[in-house]
Design a protein around this motif. Structure first.
Motif, short mmCIF file in Angstrom:
data_model
loop_
_atom_site.label_atom_id
_atom_site.label_comp_id
_atom_site.label_asym_id
_atom_site.label_seq_id
_atom_site.Cartn_x
_atom_site.Cartn_y
_atom_site.Cartn_z
N ARG A 98 -5.56 9.30 -9.73
CA ARG A 98 -4.60 10.40 -9.51
C ARG A 98 -4.52 11.14 -10.83
O ARG A 98 -4.18 12.47 -10.98
CB ARG A 98 -3.49 10.32 -8.59
CG ARG A 98 -3.90 10.03 -7.23
CD ARG A 98 -2.68 9.57 -6.21
NE ARG A 98 -3.02 9.42 -4.95
CZ ARG A 98 -1.92 9.02 -4.09
NH1 ARG A 98 -0.89 8.79 -4.49
NH2 ARG A 98 -2.48 9.09 -2.84
N THR A 141 -4.78 3.61 -7.47
CA THR A 141 -4.43 4.73 -7.09
C THR A 141 -3.97 5.66 -8.16
O THR A 141 -4.28 6.96 -8.47
CB THR A 141 -3.42 4.73 -6.04
OG1 THR A 141 -4.11 3.75 -5.07
CG2 THR A 141 -3.37 6.17 -5.51
N GLU A 142 -3.11 5.23 -9.00
CA GLU A 142 -2.34 6.13 -10.17
C GLU A 142 -3.46 6.42 -11.06
O GLU A 142 -3.38 7.64 -11.63
CB GLU A 142 -1.26 5.37 -10.50
CG GLU A 142 -0.10 4.92 -9.83
CD GLU A 142 0.99 3.91 -10.80
OE1 GLU A 142 0.78 3.66 -11.67
OE2 GLU A 142 1.90 3.78 -10.06
N ALA A 167 -8.52 -5.53 -6.61
CA ALA A 167 -7.53 -4.80 -5.85
C ALA A 167 -7.92 -5.35 -4.40
O ALA A 167 -9.12 -5.36 -4.15
CB ALA A 167 -7.62 -3.31 -5.78
N ARG A 201 -2.47 -0.89 0.35
CA ARG A 201 -1.65 0.05 -0.38
C ARG A 201 -0.20 -0.71 -1.00
O ARG A 201 0.35 -0.26 -1.72
CB ARG A 201 -1.10 1.13 0.35
CG ARG A 201 -2.11 2.15 1.03
CD ARG A 201 -1.74 3.17 1.81
NE ARG A 201 -2.64 3.91 2.30
CZ ARG A 201 -2.55 4.96 3.12
NH1 ARG A 201 -1.36 5.60 3.38
NH2 ARG A 201 -3.57 5.91 3.56
N GLY A 202 -0.20 -1.78 -0.18
CA GLY A 202 1.06 -2.33 -0.81
C GLY A 202 0.86 -3.31 -2.05
O GLY A 202 1.99 -3.64 -2.67
N ASP A 217 -7.69 4.75 -0.36
CA ASP A 217 -6.44 5.02 0.62
C ASP A 217 -6.72 4.55 2.09
O ASP A 217 -5.83 4.03 2.85
CB ASP A 217 -6.14 6.57 0.76
CG ASP A 217 -5.63 7.27 -0.47
OD1 ASP A 217 -4.86 6.31 -1.04
OD2 ASP A 217 -5.66 8.46 -0.63
N ARG A 232 0.01 -4.35 -5.82
CA ARG A 232 0.25 -3.85 -6.97
C ARG A 232 -1.03 -3.37 -7.70
O ARG A 232 -0.87 -2.13 -8.07
CB ARG A 232 0.86 -4.87 -7.85
CG ARG A 232 1.12 -4.36 -9.48
CD ARG A 232 2.11 -3.30 -9.41
NE ARG A 232 2.28 -2.67 -10.70
CZ ARG A 232 2.75 -1.55 -10.95
NH1 ARG A 232 3.23 -0.79 -10.08
NH2 ARG A 232 3.14 -1.23 -12.31
N LYS A 233 -2.41 -4.12 -7.75
CA LYS A 233 -3.23 -3.67 -8.20
C LYS A 233 -3.85 -2.34 -7.45
O LYS A 233 -4.29 -1.39 -8.22
CB LYS A 233 -4.28 -4.62 -8.23
CG LYS A 233 -4.09 -5.85 -9.44
CD LYS A 233 -5.11 -6.98 -9.49
CE LYS A 233 -4.60 -7.82 -10.35
NZ LYS A 233 -5.74 -9.02 -10.66
N THR A 234 -3.73 -2.00 -6.30
CA THR A 234 -4.03 -0.90 -5.52
C THR A 234 -3.56 0.19 -6.01
O THR A 234 -3.81 1.10 -6.35
CB THR A 234 -4.06 -1.32 -4.11
OG1 THR A 234 -4.58 -2.39 -3.64
CG2 THR A 234 -4.48 0.17 -3.34
N GLN A 235 -2.00 0.00 -6.18
CA GLN A 235 -1.25 1.09 -6.74
C GLN A 235 -1.73 1.57 -8.14
O GLN A 235 -1.68 2.82 -8.22
CB GLN A 235 0.12 0.67 -6.70
CG GLN A 235 0.84 0.31 -5.33
CD GLN A 235 2.11 -0.10 -5.50
OE1 GLN A 235 2.75 -0.47 -6.41
NE2 GLN A 235 2.95 -0.49 -4.23
N LEU A 236 -1.97 0.77 -9.04
CA LEU A 236 -2.36 0.92 -10.23
C LEU A 236 -3.67 1.82 -10.17
O LEU A 236 -3.97 2.77 -11.08
CB LEU A 236 -2.63 -0.28 -11.04
CG LEU A 236 -1.38 -1.17 -11.44
CD1 LEU A 236 -1.55 -2.63 -12.34
CD2 LEU A 236 -0.62 -0.26 -12.33
#
Length: 335
Positions: free
Chosen positions: A307, A303-304, A175, A294-295, A289, A297-301
């Motif tokens: 969480r 984070t998901e 990420a 944050r934009g 965070d 794709r791998k950062t979103q994965l």
């Protein structure tokens, strides 16, 4: 005279006839007496045989009664032995089931998983079903109630959570950060350096022509200077103020620290220290965070994944099978 003669003849005839009749009666009497003596003798023999048979029958009846009494006593002893064995088997079964459930409770307390307790309760119910003892039916009903209670509790799946944390640790290196990493800086500078070193067709033509050589050299020098000047200034949008304080060279240490956080959370989950795991996961989420793009794709994965692990990494108490233990205690006491 004639009359006297006739009377005499008649008297003689009657006397002879009477004598003959008497002799016949005597013969008949003797014959009957002989027959009676024979029948009496035969009756005596029959009576003797009947007496002997009666004695034999009495002896046989006495022997039969003694054997019957012996068989009855043996049957009573056998029934007592069977009942004793049955009670001993039931008691051993109850003690064995109680020990198995208590061992499963210890395993559940150590591992934090309800699987050992569920397996022990199912095995106990199957053993009781094979025995099929009416006095152990309350134990089966108690096992069914406790089994439903244990199955209703949601316990954290440590194996799947560990796999998610391993995947998150892999995404930590992939990420992108909000600041430019030294590796990405090298990737950005490399094409420009190649472009600066490689001679352009115009410069080659200028070098070939003696008249425009000075102008070509000035053009190359100016383009190189402009490329170097562009690398000195870069405008990037950073939403988190913490990321502004992070130098590009510190990205490696940030990633390693974040991977250590995830490793600590994984070890805490394996050792059932859910509070420590929650603390490390929250710190990892805050770092992602604050410092990651944050934009991407791998950062979103990433984070998901984090969480999804946080709500599952919680302590869920497995209920004790108190009804089953109480029923086993009652059955062991013989009530």
């Amino acid at each position: 005279m004639l009359l006297l003669l006739l009377v005499s003849v008649t008297a003689l005839s009657m006397a002879w006839y009477g004598q003959r009749r008497l002799r016949t009666l005597e013969q008949e009497l003797v014959r009957r007496q002989q027959d009676s003596a024979g029948q009496a003798t035969e009756a005596q023999l029959l009576a003797k045989q009947a007496q002997e048979l009666s004695r034999d029958a009495v002896a046989k009846v006495t022997l039969t009664e003694s054997r019957l009494a012996e068989i009855t006593a043996q049957r009573g002893q056998l029934e007592e032995l069977i009942q004793s064995l049955s009670r001993a088997r039931d008691e051993n079964l109850v003690v064995d089931i109680d020990a198995g459930i208590r061992v499963a409770l210890q395993q559940t307390a150590i591992t934090g998983s309800a699987a050992p307790l569920v397996a022990a309760l199912k095995a106990a119910d199957e053993r009781l079903a094979r025995v099929s003892q009416p006095r152990l039916e309350p134990v089966r009903r108690a096992i069914a109630r406790d089994l439903d209670r244990v199955k209703a509790v949601s316990v954290a799946d440590i194996a799947s959570l560990a796999i998610k944390l391993d995947e998150a640790a892999r995404l930590v290196d992939e990420a992108p950060l909000q600041v430019l990493d030294p590796q990405r800086l090298t990737e950005v500078k490399a094409p420009r350096a190649v472009a600066r070193v490689a001679p352009s067709p115009a410069s080659a033509a200028a070098s070939a022509a003696p008249v425009g050589g000075l102008r070509a050299e000035l053009g190359d020098w100016w383009r190189g200077l402009w490329a170097e000047t562009r690398t000195l200034l870069r405008v990037t949008r950073i939403d988190q103020p913490q990321a502004m304080l992070l130098a590009p060279e510190q990205g490696f240490f940030l990633r390693e620290n974040l991977k250590l956080r995830l490793l600590n959370a994984r070890l805490a989950l394996m050792s059932r220290q859910f509070d420590t795991a929650q603390s490390d996961l929250q710190a990892a989420l805050a770092a992602v965070d604050n410092y990651y793009d944050r934009g991407a794709r791998k950062t979103q994965l990433l984070t998901e994944l984090l969480r999804s692990v946080v709500p599952q990494a919680r302590q869920a108490g497995v209920p004790r099978p108190d009804d089953t233990l109480a029923a086993l205690t009652t059955a062991a006491a013989g009530r």
